[in-house]
Design a protein around this motif. Structure first.
Motif, short mmCIF file in Angstrom:
data_model
loop_
_atom_site.label_atom_id
_atom_site.label_comp_id
_atom_site.label_asym_id
_atom_site.label_seq_id
_atom_site.Cartn_x
_atom_site.Cartn_y
_atom_site.Cartn_z
N CYS A 170 0.86 -1.18 0.00
CA CYS A 170 0.00 0.00 0.00
C CYS A 170 0.89 1.23 0.00
O CYS A 170 1.98 1.22 0.58
CB CYS A 170 -0.88 -0.02 1.24
SG CYS A 170 -1.77 1.51 1.54
N THR A 171 0.45 2.29 -0.64
CA THR A 171 1.18 3.56 -0.63
C THR A 171 0.37 4.61 0.11
O THR A 171 -0.85 4.72 -0.09
CB THR A 171 1.47 4.03 -2.08
OG1 THR A 171 2.23 3.02 -2.75
CG2 THR A 171 2.24 5.33 -2.08
N PHE A 172 1.07 5.36 0.95
CA PHE A 172 0.48 6.47 1.68
C PHE A 172 1.05 7.77 1.13
O PHE A 172 2.26 7.90 0.99
CB PHE A 172 0.78 6.36 3.18
CG PHE A 172 0.16 5.16 3.83
CD1 PHE A 172 -1.10 5.24 4.39
CD2 PHE A 172 0.82 3.94 3.86
CE1 PHE A 172 -1.69 4.12 4.97
CE2 PHE A 172 0.25 2.83 4.46
CZ PHE A 172 -1.01 2.91 5.01
N ARG A 173 0.18 8.73 0.80
CA ARG A 173 0.60 10.01 0.23
C ARG A 173 -0.08 11.16 0.98
O ARG A 173 -1.05 10.98 1.70
CB ARG A 173 0.22 10.09 -1.25
CG ARG A 173 0.80 8.99 -2.12
CD ARG A 173 0.58 9.27 -3.61
NE ARG A 173 0.98 8.12 -4.42
CZ ARG A 173 2.22 7.82 -4.75
NH1 ARG A 173 3.20 8.59 -4.33
NH2 ARG A 173 2.49 6.76 -5.48
N ASN A 174 0.43 12.36 0.73
CA ASN A 174 -0.19 13.60 1.24
C ASN A 174 -0.45 13.54 2.75
O ASN A 174 -1.53 13.89 3.22
CB ASN A 174 -1.51 13.89 0.50
CG ASN A 174 -1.34 13.87 -1.00
OD1 ASN A 174 -0.34 14.36 -1.53
ND2 ASN A 174 -2.29 13.28 -1.71
N ILE A 175 0.56 13.12 3.50
CA ILE A 175 0.39 12.93 4.94
C ILE A 175 0.60 14.26 5.66
O ILE A 175 1.63 14.90 5.50
CB ILE A 175 1.38 11.88 5.47
CG1 ILE A 175 1.20 10.56 4.73
CG2 ILE A 175 1.20 11.67 6.98
CD1 ILE A 175 2.34 10.20 3.85
N GLU A 176 -0.40 14.66 6.44
CA GLU A 176 -0.31 15.87 7.24
C GLU A 176 -0.89 15.58 8.62
O GLU A 176 -1.93 14.94 8.75
CB GLU A 176 -1.11 17.02 6.63
CG GLU A 176 -0.61 17.49 5.29
CD GLU A 176 -1.43 18.64 4.73
OE1 GLU A 176 -2.09 19.36 5.53
OE2 GLU A 176 -1.43 18.82 3.51
N LYS A 177 -0.20 16.08 9.65
CA LYS A 177 -0.68 15.91 11.02
C LYS A 177 -0.61 17.24 11.72
O LYS A 177 0.35 18.01 11.55
CB LYS A 177 0.15 14.86 11.75
CG LYS A 177 -0.17 14.72 13.24
CD LYS A 177 0.87 15.45 14.06
CE LYS A 177 0.62 15.30 15.55
NZ LYS A 177 1.64 16.02 16.34
N TYR A 178 -1.63 17.55 12.50
CA TYR A 178 -1.67 18.76 13.32
C TYR A 178 -2.13 18.40 14.72
O TYR A 178 -3.05 17.58 14.88
CB TYR A 178 -2.67 19.78 12.76
CG TYR A 178 -2.44 20.15 11.31
CD1 TYR A 178 -1.62 21.22 10.98
CD2 TYR A 178 -3.04 19.43 10.29
CE1 TYR A 178 -1.40 21.56 9.65
CE2 TYR A 178 -2.83 19.76 8.95
CZ TYR A 178 -2.00 20.83 8.64
OH TYR A 178 -1.79 21.16 7.33
N ASP A 179 -1.52 18.99 15.71
CA ASP A 179 -2.12 18.96 17.05
C ASP A 179 -3.27 19.94 17.02
O ASP A 179 -3.17 21.02 16.44
CB ASP A 179 -1.10 19.39 18.10
CG ASP A 179 0.04 18.40 18.25
OD1 ASP A 179 -0.18 17.20 18.03
OD2 ASP A 179 1.16 18.84 18.58
N ILE A 180 -4.38 19.56 17.64
CA ILE A 180 -5.54 20.46 17.73
C ILE A 180 -5.60 20.95 19.18
O ILE A 180 -5.85 20.18 20.10
CB ILE A 180 -6.85 19.75 17.34
CG1 ILE A 180 -6.79 19.25 15.90
CG2 ILE A 180 -8.04 20.67 17.55
CD1 ILE A 180 -6.70 20.35 14.84
N ILE A 181 -5.35 22.24 19.35
CA ILE A 181 -5.33 22.87 20.67
C ILE A 181 -6.51 23.82 20.76
O ILE A 181 -6.51 24.88 20.14
CB ILE A 181 -4.01 23.64 20.91
CG1 ILE A 181 -2.80 22.78 20.59
CG2 ILE A 181 -3.98 24.16 22.34
CD1 ILE A 181 -2.64 21.54 21.43
N VAL A 182 -7.53 23.43 21.48
CA VAL A 182 -8.73 24.25 21.61
C VAL A 182 -8.70 25.01 22.93
O VAL A 182 -8.38 24.45 23.95
CB VAL A 182 -10.00 23.37 21.54
CG1 VAL A 182 -11.25 24.21 21.71
CG2 VAL A 182 -10.03 22.62 20.24
#
Length: 182
Positions: A170-182
């Motif tokens: 499998c290929t994984f593309r366009n990976i983005e991660k953000y911490d969500i600080i509310v």
């Protein structure tokens, strides 16, 4: 966080014959600590990406199932627990599997641990996932499909994220991660 609301507020629209649900754009104001990763392939294994973990995060990825029978992401991972979101190529479904998520579930359904979403045969699947301590939500293919659920992991230790494939590559593309600080 938004955990007490069970699901994120949504923007609704109708596009090309599809009822589309997207998280409200305001959630992007709470993004912190952006991590982007280059495309990669996984063959019959799982892998982690440095900086991609947490239990109050937004995670975006494009999944190309390739030859894998099952491919996706393991969330809320710890030494004993994990929550899976993956594409099953044979069933042509996205499956949300919380059978090893932590505190067991009970209910009237025959299977309270698995949720399924039939999406048909796909060569590419966009997943936009939100984790908030005990809540999980995934917007599939730009909001054509949405799955939501609760999980009850160990809050201090079950924060790992793994990308996996079974029965092929499998290929994984366009990976983005953000911490969500509310």
């Amino acid at each position: 966080g938004w955990a007490g609301t069970y699901s994120l507020p949504r923007e609704l629209s109708y596009e090309d014959g599809w009822f589309i649900q997207k998280p409200v754009r305001e959630i992007e104001k709470y993004r912190r600590n952006e991590i982007k990763a280059d495309s990669f392939e996984v063959i019959d294994s799982s892998r982690t990406i440095e900086g991609i973990s947490g239990n109050t995060i937004e995670l975006q990825v494009t999944l190309e199932p390739g030859s894998a029978g099952k491919a996706g992401v393991k969330l809320f991972c710890g030494s004993e627990h994990e929550t899976l979101v993956y594409y099953d190529a044979e069933k042509e479904q996205i499956i949300f599997d919380r059978s090893k998520s932590g505190i067991p579930f009970s209910g009237h359904e025959d299977d309270v641990d698995h949720r399924v979403c039939c999406i048909g045969k796909k060569d590419s699947i966009e997943l936009r996932m939100f984790l908030d301590i005990s809540c999980f939500e995934v917007f599939i293919d730009g909001g054509r499909y949405v799955m939501t659920g609760n999980v009850y992991p160990d809050l201090d230790t079950d924060t790992g994220v793994k990308f996996f494939a079974e029965g092929g590559s499998c290929t994984f593309r366009n990976i983005e991660k953000y911490d969500i600080i509310v």
